[in-house]
Design an enzyme around this catalytic site. Structure first.
Site, PDB file in Angstrom:
ATOM      1  N   SER A   1      44.460  33.946  29.599  1.00  0.00           N
ATOM      2  CA  SER A   1      44.105  33.139  30.765  1.00  0.00           C
ATOM      3  C   SER A   1      43.158  32.014  30.334  1.00  0.00           C
ATOM      4  CB  SER A   1      43.506  34.030  31.851  1.00  0.00           C
ATOM      5  OG  SER A   1      43.457  33.368  33.088  1.00  0.00           O
TER       6      SER A   1
ATOM      7  N   ARG B   1      37.277  34.813  45.850  1.00  0.00           N
ATOM      8  CA  ARG B   1      37.869  35.895  45.065  1.00  0.00           C
ATOM      9  C   ARG B   1      39.203  36.328  45.661  1.00  0.00           C
ATOM     10  NH1 ARG B   1      38.221  37.535  39.957  1.00  0.00           N
ATOM     11  NH2 ARG B   1      38.314  39.792  39.728  1.00  0.00           N
TER      12      ARG B   1
ATOM     13  N   ASP C   1      54.226  36.206  36.614  1.00  0.00           N
ATOM     14  CA  ASP C   1      52.989  35.425  36.709  1.00  0.00           C
ATOM     15  C   ASP C   1      53.186  34.240  37.654  1.00  0.00           C
ATOM     16  OD1 ASP C   1      50.606  34.037  36.299  1.00  0.00           O
ATOM     17  OD2 ASP C   1      50.569  34.423  34.144  1.00  0.00           O
TER      18      ASP C   1
ATOM     19  N   HIS D   1      49.854  37.865  37.007  1.00  0.00           N
ATOM     20  CA  HIS D   1      49.019  37.303  35.942  1.00  0.00           C
ATOM     21  C   HIS D   1      48.124  38.344  35.280  1.00  0.00           C
ATOM     22  CE1 HIS D   1      46.713  34.283  33.793  1.00  0.00           C
ATOM     23  NE2 HIS D   1      45.599  34.720  34.352  1.00  0.00           N
ATOM     24  N   ASP D   2      47.592  39.263  36.054  1.00  0.00           N
ATOM     25  CA  ASP D   2      46.679  40.270  35.503  1.00  0.00           C
ATOM     26  C   ASP D   2      47.365  41.285  34.598  1.00  0.00           C
ATOM     27  OD1 ASP D   2      44.258  39.382  36.376  1.00  0.00           O
ATOM     28  OD2 ASP D   2      44.036  40.810  38.009  1.00  0.00           O
TER      29      ASP D   2
END
Length: 380
Positions: free
Chosen positions: A186, A250, A333, A361-362
């Site tokens: 990332s 967040r 992603d 993505h994580d």
């Protein structure tokens, strides 16, 4: 729903749900801080700012070989820290700042570092440092300005990814490391790319996970919305912390880090719990990160463009062809789509592998079995 159930689908899922790969573990790590740009020298940023002094908080695992040829430099993502692996003992944990304590005792990529694991400290000298501009011990908005004796706060100068890479290179000088395998995911992958372009002679191998060669309009839009959530918080406008803004920022970011497949699999039967999960992650984020660092680092991400001043992205990536490189995309992603990473790999003449996961993505933090398999085929 219990906190542990929500946490088990959060950032540390791999730590909570997967069994350890080895009954052995690394010794409790001891974070250190080094002054890399002292006051007699200072640090001039790419955008014309100035820091009288720059420190980086870092951890190391293993021992540098006599030939100094076994170093691995790992760069963390936007809200990560130097605490890559291992578990802090009680004495070390008590010595940490409240934000560092809220980050947790366990390292963020712990399942990849240790005896018999892909980054085995018996083989490698693994280095992980908190980025310049962050809030986990490195020079950032919470640091005291030597000239005023007060925290920089909103006066902290804007940074670029190249500034972050330059600070990390000075850390290698401090540790006596001339050349290293460089790995980043990332934001860390962006720093890894810039590091390789700025210091190609210092990179043995390059691994870029879930990161683009240029921060494009889609990814910038997510950062913009997250920053606006903070900047529009009435408390922030009064000069105070931004609790509501940080929680919302967040939540917005988490939607870019995840994927519809994962949400449906986890919350399909009770959709409202997906909302509870986002609220939980937002509240947790308030305890472990600082708004000013979020603003500084997200803006740095938006400057990312390896082609700037190098004749464009493709021409810049061609410079990496002399470095053995591996680019890793993720099939779900949403933030940095696999096609974007694949395209960069092609221009760089690099190997390309893809993580298959419903987690978006994580996945580079969660699917550690796949990450280990991919790295095992590439690292010496």
């Amino acid at each position: 729903m219990s906190e542990i159930a929500l946490e088990a689908w959060g950032e540390h899922e791999a730590l909570l749900l997967k069994p350890p790969r080895s009954p052995l573990s690394i010794p409790p790590p001891k974070p250190r801080t080094a002054v890399l740009f002292p006051r007699r020298e200072g640090f001039y940023t790419e955008l014309g700012g100035y820091l009288p002094e720059v420190r980086l908080r870092f951890e190391t695992y293993g021992t540098l070989s006599r030939r100094r040829d076994n170093a691995v430099l790992v760069f963390h993502a936007l809200t990560g820290s130097a605490h890559l692996a291992g578990t802090y003992d009680e004495e070390t944990f008590r010595s940490l700042s409240p934000l560092e304590q809220a980050f947790g005792r366990e390292g963020w990529w712990d399942s990849l570092v240790g005896p018999g694991r892909i980054l085995d400290p018996a083989l490698y000298y693994v280095v992980s440092a908190n980025h310049l501009g962050s809030c986990y011990g490195s020079t950032g908005p919470l640091s005291l300005d030597p000239h005023t004796g007060r925290p920089y706060g909103r006066d902290f100068p804007p940074l670029t990814i190249r500034d972050l890479a330059r600070a990390q290179a000075r850390l290698l000088d401090h540790l006596g490391v001339e050349k290293a395998i460089v790995i980043g995911g990332s934001l860390g992958g962006m720093v890894a790319l810039e590091f390789a372009l700025m210091y190609p002679e210092r990179v043995k191998k390059l691994v870029v996970l879930a990161a683009p060669a240029r921060h494009g309009p889609w990814a910038r839009a997510f950062n913009h919305l997250s920053r606006q959530a903070i900047l529009q918080d009435p408390e922030y406008q009064k000069g105070n912390p931004a609790p509501k803004g940080m929680a919302l920022a967040r939540g917005i970011a988490m939607m870019s880090y995840r994927a519809p497949e994962g949400f449906e699999a986890r919350w399909g039967a009770e959709p409202e719990l997906g909302e509870t999960y986002l609220d939980y992650q937002g509240e947790k984020f308030l305890r472990r990160f600082h708004a000013e660092s979020y603003l500084v680092l997200s803006r740095a991400m938006d400057t990312h463009d390896v082609g700037r001043g190098r004749g464009g992205v493709e021409e810049a990536l061609k410079r990496l062809r002399a470095i053995p490189s591996l680019f890793v995309g993720i099939d779900t992603d949403l933030l940095y789509p696999a096609w974007e990473v694949r395209q960069a790999a092609k221009a760089a003449g690099a190997r390309y592998r893809e993580i298959k996961s419903p987690h978006g993505h994580d996945a580079f933090l969660i699917e550690t079995d796949q990450v280990e398999e991919i790295l095992d085929a590439f690292l010496p």
